[in-house]
Design a protein around this motif. Structure first.
Motif, PDB file in Angstrom:
ATOM      1  N   THR A  12       2.166  -0.382 -69.240  1.00 31.61           N
ATOM      2  CA  THR A  12       1.857  -1.725 -68.739  1.00 31.61           C
ATOM      3  C   THR A  12       0.414  -2.060 -69.090  1.00 31.61           C
ATOM      4  N   ALA A  14      -2.725  -4.901 -68.585  1.00 29.80           N
ATOM      5  CA  ALA A  14      -3.194  -5.986 -67.724  1.00 29.80           C
ATOM      6  C   ALA A  14      -4.598  -6.396 -68.127  1.00 29.80           C
ATOM      7  N   GLU A  26      -3.392  -9.203 -61.671  1.00 28.15           N
ATOM      8  CA  GLU A  26      -3.907  -7.840 -61.766  1.00 28.15           C
ATOM      9  C   GLU A  26      -3.244  -6.927 -60.728  1.00 28.15           C
ATOM     10  N   ALA A  29       0.510  -6.348 -61.715  1.00 26.36           N
ATOM     11  CA  ALA A  29       0.677  -5.398 -62.821  1.00 26.36           C
ATOM     12  C   ALA A  29       0.467  -3.965 -62.344  1.00 26.36           C
ATOM     13  N   HIS A  46      -0.857   2.951 -67.667  1.00 25.61           N
ATOM     14  CA  HIS A  46      -1.397   1.637 -67.312  1.00 25.61           C
ATOM     15  C   HIS A  46      -2.761   1.483 -67.967  1.00 25.61           C
ATOM     16  N   SER A  48      -5.913  -1.292 -68.434  1.00 22.99           N
ATOM     17  CA  SER A  48      -6.499  -2.540 -67.946  1.00 22.99           C
ATOM     18  C   SER A  48      -7.775  -2.849 -68.713  1.00 22.99           C
ATOM     19  N   HIS A 105       0.954  -8.180 -69.045  1.00 22.25           N
ATOM     20  CA  HIS A 105       0.885  -9.132 -67.940  1.00 22.25           C
ATOM     21  C   HIS A 105      -0.070 -10.278 -68.225  1.00 22.25           C
TER      22      HIS A 105
END
Length: 418
Positions: A12, A14, A26, A29, A46, A48, A105
């Protein structure tokens, strides 16, 4: 060995992390990542974005499945990267992980052209994009509002030019064509509200790639408090950011306009943040309205999500007065999780979730007089009890995660057949 026994690898991506930015996308996600990480048969990563120059450390990422990368400088109009080399760190993480599913996302932080980069780098992977607002359709911060403040029903080059006269209509045509071409590599689009899905379908995204799934959000346990009879239910609260689109000035105008004898016994608490980041004219307007409202209003400032059960136990109503359409406001789910009815603008994703007379009350968006009348009506304890009984808790994060997993498996099977 049965190849299907191997963990499903899901990445994922973000545009921010909740430890650095508390926006709804945020949080959504990261919540989904946590659900996937705890699901059997899944290996989850993940990634970010963090502001350039930020120290790339991440609390809670010690197990190696959460990472920060520097956000990418993008052109605010085209949404394309300014430097083609920028995704190198992200691609390195993904190449080591070899995802079967890549779930974005947002294109902010990465650039919309990352979609094509991902398709070329991982041709067998399923690419999923959750749409959190209308950034591809609308140059005005993805709000679908005219720069003069009116709601916009649909984007058209001439209308966009009227909002931004310095940008000729042909550039809006090229922007739309470019973004549609990049979005064509996405296997499935997720919309957290039917309203947002309809807007993107009207814009031209294919219906067979669109699905509505609510955000997966983890809510702190709610402390059950015995209901007590009250003569008035006038404790109102606002939770969220103080931006021009959130309608907090409309709320303050409404509160200040109510006569003293009718307001007596009521209060408004603002659990709000980021006013200091807003344009000066807006900051001055909010300051003047708070001063005008006087002791009726208490500005508390930002809050931690873990404190929400306690904060919401001390109020009767959550007010969501946004003047833009909204999509799936996190605060509405938080209110319902804590069994608090909501007062919301009767437009967009808010009107989809807050049903007037069932689990809350709605008013005409941007109309302080309409909101003032609704606040007075809301103080009725019998009405409050009826609406609280109509509040349905949000779908559990694990259930939402299971819906996502079914979608991933379906898209992988479809891609394999293709």
């Amino acid at each position: 060995m049965n190849i299907d026994a191997r963990p499903l690898r899901i990445a994922t991506l973000a545009h921010g992390h909740p430890s650095l930015s508390t926006g709804g996308a945020e949080i959504a996600a990261h919540s989904l990542h946590k659900v996937l990480r705890g699901s059997p048969g899944v290996s989850a990563l993940h990634v970010s974005c963090a502001p350039s120059g930020h120290i790339m450390t991440l609390a809670g990422g010690a197990d190696g499945n959460e990472h920060l990368v520097a956000d990418t400088a993008i052109d605010n109009f085209s949404l394309l990267r300014r430097d083609p080399a920028d995704p190198a760190a992200l691609l390195g993480l993904l190449e080591s992980f070899q995802p079967q599913v890549i779930h974005l996302h947002h294109v902010l932080g990465f650039g919309a052209d990352l979609l094509l980069t991902l398709r070329l780098a991982f041709p067998a992977a399923v690419i999923v994009l959750t749409l959190h607002e209308f950034i591809a359709i609308c140059h005005n911060q993805g709000q679908m509002m005219r720069t003069g403040g009116a709601l916009c029903e649909r984007a058209a080059p001439t209308d966009c030019n009227s909002c931004f006269p310095e940008i000729e209509p042909g550039r809006f045509v090229r922007r739309e064509a470019s973004l549609r071409a990049l979005l064509s590599v996405v296997d499935s689009f997720i919309a957290p509200s039917a309203f947002l899905a309809r807007r993107y379908l009207d814009w031209g995204l294919p219906a067979d790639r669109m699905i509505v799934i609510e955000n997966a959000l983890d809510f702190p346990p709610v402390r059950q408090v015995a209901a007590t009879a009250k003569a008035r239910r006038g404790r109102f609260a606002y939770f969220g950011q103080m931006t021009p689109f959130k309608g907090i000035d409309i709320l303050l105008e409404a509160v200040a306009a109510i006569p003293d004898d009718e307001w007596a016994g009521s209060s408004l608490v603002l659990h709000a943040s980021n006013l200091e980041r807003q344009p000066e004219a807006f900051r001055l307007r909010i300051g003047a309205l708070i001063a005008r409202a006087g002791p009726r209003v208490r500005l508390v400032g930002p809050y931690n999500n873990a404190d929400l059960p306690r904060l919401m136990a001390d109020i009767d109503w959550v007010v969501v007065p946004s003047i833009w359409w909204e999509n799936s406001p996190l605060v509405i789910q938080e209110a319902f999780s804590n069994r608090r009815p909501v007062i919301a603008s009767a437009i967009g994703g808010m009107a989809e979730k807050v049903i007037d007379g069932r689990n809350g009350l709605t008013f005409a968006a941007g109309d302080a007089a309409s909101l003032a009348r609704t606040l007075l009506r809301a103080a009725d304890p019998k009405l409050w009890s009826s609406l609280q009984a109509g509040v349905t808790p949000p779908v559990a994060a694990n259930d939402v995660g299971a819906w996502h997993l079914r979608l991933y498996h379906h898209m992988l099977a479809r891609r394999a057949r293709a």
